[in-house]
Design an enzyme around this catalytic site. Structure first.
Site, mmCIF file in Angstrom:
data_model
loop_
_atom_site.group_PDB
_atom_site.id
_atom_site.type_symbol
_atom_site.label_atom_id
_atom_site.label_comp_id
_atom_site.label_asym_id
_atom_site.label_seq_id
_atom_site.Cartn_x
_atom_site.Cartn_y
_atom_site.Cartn_z
ATOM 1 N N SER A 135 0.822 -1.207 0.000
ATOM 2 C CA SER A 135 0.000 0.000 0.000
ATOM 3 C C SER A 135 0.856 1.256 0.000
ATOM 4 O O SER A 135 1.942 1.286 0.574
ATOM 5 C CB SER A 135 -0.905 0.004 1.238
ATOM 6 O OG SER A 135 -1.794 1.104 1.187
ATOM 7 N N SER A 146 -6.785 0.570 6.635
ATOM 8 C CA SER A 146 -7.407 -0.719 6.994
ATOM 9 C C SER A 146 -8.624 -1.007 6.110
ATOM 10 O O SER A 146 -8.853 -2.147 5.709
ATOM 11 C CB SER A 146 -7.782 -0.755 8.477
ATOM 12 O OG SER A 146 -8.752 0.215 8.768
ATOM 13 N N ASP A 198 -15.550 4.613 5.641
ATOM 14 C CA ASP A 198 -14.260 4.264 5.046
ATOM 15 C C ASP A 198 -14.409 3.166 3.991
ATOM 16 O O ASP A 198 -13.892 3.286 2.878
ATOM 17 C CB ASP A 198 -13.268 3.802 6.127
ATOM 18 C CG ASP A 198 -12.735 4.961 6.955
ATOM 19 O OD1 ASP A 198 -13.364 6.039 6.937
ATOM 20 O OD2 ASP A 198 -11.700 4.792 7.619
#
Length: 382
Positions: A135, A146, A198
């Site tokens: 990432s 996450s 998210d």
């Protein structure tokens, strides 16, 4: 043998953090920084699951037979739908696997949660495979690392199930709904009670207006916005910052409620401005720049109100002051108290200006990344 790559973006909250906890509106956007997973089936003779997660320094091989013996011999679809019961099973399995720290433990729990859930739910034939996940996002810093991780893995295993059934297509709307739902369940492992914003941003991309428990409205944007994402490199506890504001609200309820209402109105006004900007013709530069100026005014207002709520930090205040030296605007994003800030750039902000402000912030000990807002969500790359 099956082989593919999938990526998902990180996220940044543009307006409304902290207030969103109290049922107010927030605005979030996908980041140009992404998590990427490379999936490769291995020859049957290898009979291992090879996990390579460089971001958390996790490199392990697990025998396929060990996973099958633990989870799949007595598989029970009812048990995987009972979150607590199923997660307890996952924890028991991860406890017999080697890991060095909490980050690795949570990464493995999330990985096996999604692998076993999707394997059973979508009837995957569990074969040997290698998975390499990396990432561009910092871990645990409020930019959706996450959720991006969970969305990537959920999409990876769902796509694998499709390919095993000879379904060759990009993700459709029901697929995206499934990926987002699975990622949200997985996020509970990392965050306890995630809001859902998210995983939604990391799945769908673009910009989202969000109100906890009420709605999540995508805002299609006609042009990508540029920002500088600035890492203060100051660690903070989200829980402690949320509790600090709760304590202030308890002591000064009338004052804090008015501040939260003001932040709510800022978020709603920002949505109105972005939607107006989306309807502008390509040649209407004057109105476009007026929209940017209004968004910057709202950024400064939102930052001022968050500072009043004692969730800013001297490092964040320095970043905001530096942005204003260049007639730009910055604010904290996420919990505050350190973590990240973002600086909204104008469409015509010159490379020399970007270099100059970046050099000054780097000299102050910050990390600076030029990136974009509002790009695509989860994607399959052939």
């Amino acid at each position: 043998m099956i082989q593919f790559k999938i990526s998902a973006p990180g996220k940044v909250i543009l307006y409304g953090e902290h207030a969103v906890v109290y049922g107010k509106s927030a605005v979030a956007a996908s980041l140009g920084l992404r998590t990427v997973v490379d999936f490769t089936e291995l020859p049957e003779a290898e009979q291992i699951i090879k996990i390579c997660f460089p971001k958390v320094n996790l490199f392990i091989n697990i025998p396929v037979q060990q996973v099958q013996n633990f989870f799949l011999i007595n598989k029970n679809l009812e048990s995987i739908e009972n979150y607590e019961m199923f997660y307890n099973q996952i924890k028991q399995f991860v406890n017999i696997v080697n890991y060095a720290n909490l980050q690795q433990k949570l990464s493995l729990e999330a990985f096996f949660y999604l692998l076993i859930y999707i394997t059973q739910k979508h009837e995957i034939n569990l074969k040997p495979f290698q998975i390499h996940l990396n990432s561009e996002l910092s871990v645990g810093s409020g930019v959706g690392s996450s959720a991006s991780y969970a969305v990537c893995l959920a999409a990876c295993f769902l796509h694998w199930s499709h390919l095993q059934k000879n379904i060759y297509r990009t993700f459709d709307i029901p697929d995206l709904e499934t990926i987002s739902k699975y990622a949200l369940n997985c996020e509970r492992i990392m965050h306890g009670t995630p809001s859902g914003i998210d995983n939604s941003i990391c799945t769908y991309g673009s910009i989202i207006e969000f109100k906890k428990g009420e709605y999540m409205k995508p805002i299609a944007i006609t042009q990508i916005m540029k920002i500088l994402l600035v890492d203060t490199r100051v660690t903070r506890s989200t829980k402690a910052l949320v509790e600090r504001l709760l304590e202030l609200k308890y002591k000064y309820p009338v004052i804090i409620d008015l501040i939260l209402d003001s932040i709510d109105n800022i978020s709603k006004e920002a949505v109105n401005i972005i939607e107006k900007m989306n309807k502008l013709s390509i040649v209407d530069n004057e109105s476009l720049f007026e929209g940017y100026r209004q968004l910057m005014t709202l950024i400064n207002m939102n930052q001022g109100l968050l500072a009043t709520c004692q969730v800013s930090h001297p490092s964040l205040d320095r970043i905001c002051a530096e942005a204003q030296n260049y007639a730009l605007a910055a604010k904290l994003t996420g919990a505050g108290g350190g973590g990240y800030a973002y600086i909204l750039l104008l469409p015509d902000t010159q490379p020399e200006t970007i270099s100059s402000i970046s050099r000054k912030l780097i000299a102050d000990g910050f990390t600076v990344t030029l990136t974009t807002l509002g790009g695509p969500g989860v994607q399959i790359h052939n």
